[in-house]
Scaffold this active site. Structure first.
Site, PDB file in Angstrom:
ATOM      1  N   ASP A 343     -75.641  41.919 -20.461  1.00 26.21           N
ATOM      2  CA  ASP A 343     -75.690  43.068 -21.365  1.00 26.21           C
ATOM      3  C   ASP A 343     -76.819  44.023 -20.948  1.00 26.21           C
ATOM      4  OD1 ASP A 343     -75.026  44.665 -23.484  1.00 26.21           O
ATOM      5  OD2 ASP A 343     -75.244  43.107 -25.004  1.00 26.21           O
ATOM      6  N   GLU A 346     -78.171  48.729 -17.668  1.00 31.67           N
ATOM      7  CA  GLU A 346     -78.385  50.091 -17.149  1.00 31.67           C
ATOM      8  C   GLU A 346     -79.694  50.238 -16.345  1.00 31.67           C
ATOM      9  OE1 GLU A 346     -78.055  49.431 -20.458  1.00 31.67           O
ATOM     10  OE2 GLU A 346     -76.000  49.984 -20.835  1.00 31.67           O
ATOM     11  N   ASP A 412     -71.188  50.176 -26.678  1.00 33.23           N
ATOM     12  CA  ASP A 412     -71.207  50.138 -28.149  1.00 33.23           C
ATOM     13  C   ASP A 412     -70.545  51.375 -28.739  1.00 33.23           C
ATOM     14  OD1 ASP A 412     -72.626  47.849 -27.717  1.00 33.23           O
ATOM     15  OD2 ASP A 412     -74.562  48.677 -28.282  1.00 33.23           O
TER      16      ASP A 412
END
Length: 721
Positions: A343, A346, A412
């Protein structure tokens, strides 16, 4: 250009800023309908078609819109409450001639509202708990002055700019050290992507179970909770292959530490074995910003393996990658974990800006962090064990990352019809950049709350999204603070979901064979229509339709309360309605039935479609009987690929292929000699061959009728009338 939330499909003249943030994946690669690809080889920030004419914006004194509200959101520090206050800005600008103009909004940081109004008409309008800092759109303007309104979160500092559309494309990389780009000539998109992958890394096979259904929610709270959920799926005959443990299983060990808190997971190896005994596989969330004070982080800290002044592991450092894998192996993989959810890779919302990494300035390597995270896990697991194929779900990506066994998802996102439509466009633009495996949070990550379980309007959206998910490369549901299991939404929703689950699992022989084409030939499963119908100008511009493999045309329902749907059938030898078997000519728009339990699906004439039995998990039953559906109209071929389903023996040639050929002139199906073999490969089987027509659509009374032939690996010819 990767995965963006702006809803733009044709990117000519659209302005974009390439940064890595939640819901946005920046891949500096474009494909042109003229038949070439272009890779802009830069690792830092790039502006694509920059808009340099800035509009002066003035913040209005009465800045709060409505009452101040608070909302709970997921952050890297856990669940927090943030202000949703918004501010209004006004401005004006002049253009010297009529025409198309690019509008670019830069909020300066993540926001929750993209809202730009020009002359009283919204041209950007999107809301979500998280939104990327930038968004672009195209508008047509008349000569003269234009009034602008911008609405955004109060702590954003918006900038708005424009550029007149021109017949050229601009890349601008402010931290570049050299001009470096590669042009790939096709002219087919498949050739462009295959050549790109040959240069940057080809795509490995996933285990067969990864192409089944992934059950995910935020979140399961114990090992018992996970096991009981799979038991309920089995009890209700709802097929599932993967269950996912989201964050915070680490509990007392500290934020992001890859270790089970024994309070709720007292014997991790035992509950994972229970999942395996139930024929399910286990995926777990991992972050790269583990608590530096934890015992697990000691090796990282002692060796200076965090990026200075940052919570993020320096995966640019080879020792950082090795240490990270060792922690995952010791605390998770050795206990039986099957796959990974990496997760916030980035890393979380453009966190390299202004930092210094092992390789150099973070601004220069700003887009590349997710590549090195995936490298750490892929190479670490392959060195540790070849018994499990690496399977990584990850939130971000960069050029070449496809070689590390990754699946991306769109982050999300919200649970609205508008957001759902944007995901289709985002996914198609992402897969054409060379990344074949992609998915979304079915139903949206941010959902309506408790009302979702009884609200029939939301059930409509959830069902349509679920249908689209079943015809996506990876089939996965997720939701924030949500019980996402089908039975939570009532019998009607559960039954409709079961139909799509059963269809997905019957299609596994087709999907797994298409996956082999991805690995072997550089193919793509989720295919924008520009890939297969480049000469059809109508098809090229259909942004909500796509091919699923080489046979299926998918037309997801993107509006509420629908019972019929317009579908454009591209120019070809013809199309068959998958559900009814009715044939249609290509090059026309038709209106098709779209009841709530079906997604519009069409099969291209000249296709051969293998379908398996109804099963509850991949590999539950032997593939000793397959239905082979032939869609006549032109010659066709299909390679049925089979292997052991996991491990890397396929790389050593341990697999088999059976080639099916349809000769339209002779009305003859040839089943070729079986090529190759592997441990457990079938020596004998039955093929039930169905020549599809209006009496043999999928699900009709004649569904199982056909010509049954026994096959022992030797060539067979079958005349079908």
């Amino acid at each position: 250009m990767g995965q963006f939330q702006d809803g733009q499909y044709n990117l000519k003249n659209v302005a974009r800023r390439l940064t890595q943030v939640n819901t946005q994946i920046s891949i500096p690669f474009i494909y042109s309908s003229k038949g070439y690809g272009l890779l802009w080889h830069q690792y830092g920030l790039t502006d694509f078609n920059p808009a340099d004419n800035y509009i002066s914006l003035k913040k209005q004194e009465q800045s709060t819109i409505g009452n101040s509200t608070m909302a709970e959101v997921t952050t890297t520090s856990g669940t927090q409450k943030i202000s949703q206050d918004q501010s209004l800005y006004l401005g004006k600008f002049n253009v010297s001639k009529d025409g198309e103009y690019s509008i670019f909004l830069d909020l300066g940081d993540m926001g929750n509202r993209h809202f730009v109004v020009i002359d009283g008409k919204p041209c950007l309008d999107q809301s979500n708990m998280w939104l990327p800092p930038t968004a672009g759109t195209l508008v047509n303007l008349k000569t003269g002055e234009h009034q602008v309104q911008v609405l955004c979160k109060s702590n954003n500092t918006p900038k708005l700019s424009w550029r007149q559309s021109e017949n050229y494309t601009t890349f601008r990389s402010p931290v570049a050290k050299a001009l470096d780009y590669v042009v790939f000539y096709g002219p087919s998109a498949d050739k462009v992507i295959a050549t790109y992958r040959n240069l940057s890394g080809n795509v490995p096979m996933f285990p067969k179970w990864a192409y089944g259904f992934w059950q995910c929610r935020e979140r399961y709270a114990s090992g018992t909770h996970l096991v009981e959920t799979i038991k309920e799926f089995r009890k209700k005959n709802l097929p599932v292959d993967v269950i996912v443990q989201d964050w915070q299983y680490w509990g007392k060990y500290g934020w992001g530490v890859p270790k089970f808190d024994e309070t709720h997971y007292p014997n991790p190896a035992e509950f994972i074995k229970e999942l395996h005994d139930l024929n399910a596989h286990f995926n777990i969330s991992v972050w790269e910003n583990l608590d530096k004070k934890s015992e697990v982080a000691k090796d990282y800290v002692d060796n200076n393996l965090f990026i200075p002044n940052s919570p993020w592991v320096d995966v640019f450092n080879p020792l950082g990658r090795e240490t990270h894998w060792n922690a995952l192996n010791q605390n998770l993989f050795s206990l039986g974990v099957d796959s990974w959810w990496m997760d916030a890779t980035e890393p979380e919302n453009d966190a390299l800006k202004g930092k210094k990494t092992f390789l150099g300035l973070g601004d220069f390597y700003r887009l590349t962090y997710p590549l090195f995270v995936s490298q750490a896990v892929y190479e670490g697991q392959r060195k540790t064990s070849l018994g499990k194929r690496v399977c990584i779900l990850t939130r971000s990506a960069f050029l070449g990352q496809q070689k590390y066994g990754i699946i991306n998802w769109s982050g999300d996102i919200g649970g609205t019809w508008d957001t759902y439509k944007r995901q289709i466009v985002a996914g198609l633009n992402f897969t054409i950049t060379g990344f074949p495996y992609w998915t979304t949070d079915i139903g949206g990550f941010f959902r309506p709350g408790r009302s979702q379980y009884t609200d029939e309007k939301y059930h409509d959206l959830l069902t349509r999204w679920y249908q689209w998910g079943a015809m996506s490369p990876i089939f996965r549901i997720h939701g924030y603070q949500t019980e996402t299991e089908p039975w939570k939404y009532g019998q009607k929703v559960e039954d409709n979901m079961r139909k799509m689950l059963n269809l997905r699992y019957r299609l596994l022989p087709y999907i797994y064979s298409e996956a082999w084409q991805v690995t072997k030939n550089g193919s793509t499963i989720m295919r924008p229509l520009v890939m297969d119908f480049n000469g059809d100008t109508v098809a090229v511009n259909r942004q909500y339709q796509y091919m699923f493999g080489k046979a299926f045309l998918v037309a997801p329902i993107t509006e509420p309360n629908v019972s019929a749907w317009d579908v454009y059938l591209p120019k070809s030898a013809g199309w068959f309605d998958f559900w009814t078997g009715k044939r249609f000519d290509g090059g026309q728009t038709i209106k098709t039935d779209a009841p709530l339990d079906k997604i519009p699906l069409f099969v291209k004439a000249g296709s051969i479609l293998p379908m398996g039995k109804i099963i509850q998990y991949a590999g539950e039953k032997s593939a000793d009987t397959l239905e082979i559906r032939v869609y006549k109209g032109t010659d066709a071929k299909f390679e049925l690929y089979e292997d052991e389903g996991d491990n890397y023996n396929y790389e050593k040639g341990k697999y088999s292929i059976i080639l099916f050929n349809w000769n339209e002139k002779k009305q003859c199906l040839t089943i070729g000699d079986k090529q190759g073999n592997y441990q457990g490969g079938l020596k004998k089987r039955v093929f039930n061959v169905v020549l599809v027509n209006e009496n043999s659509g999928f699900g009709t009374v004649a569904d199982s009728s056909g010509k049954k032939v026994s096959y022992a690996g030797d060539k067979i010819e079958i005349i079908l009338q």
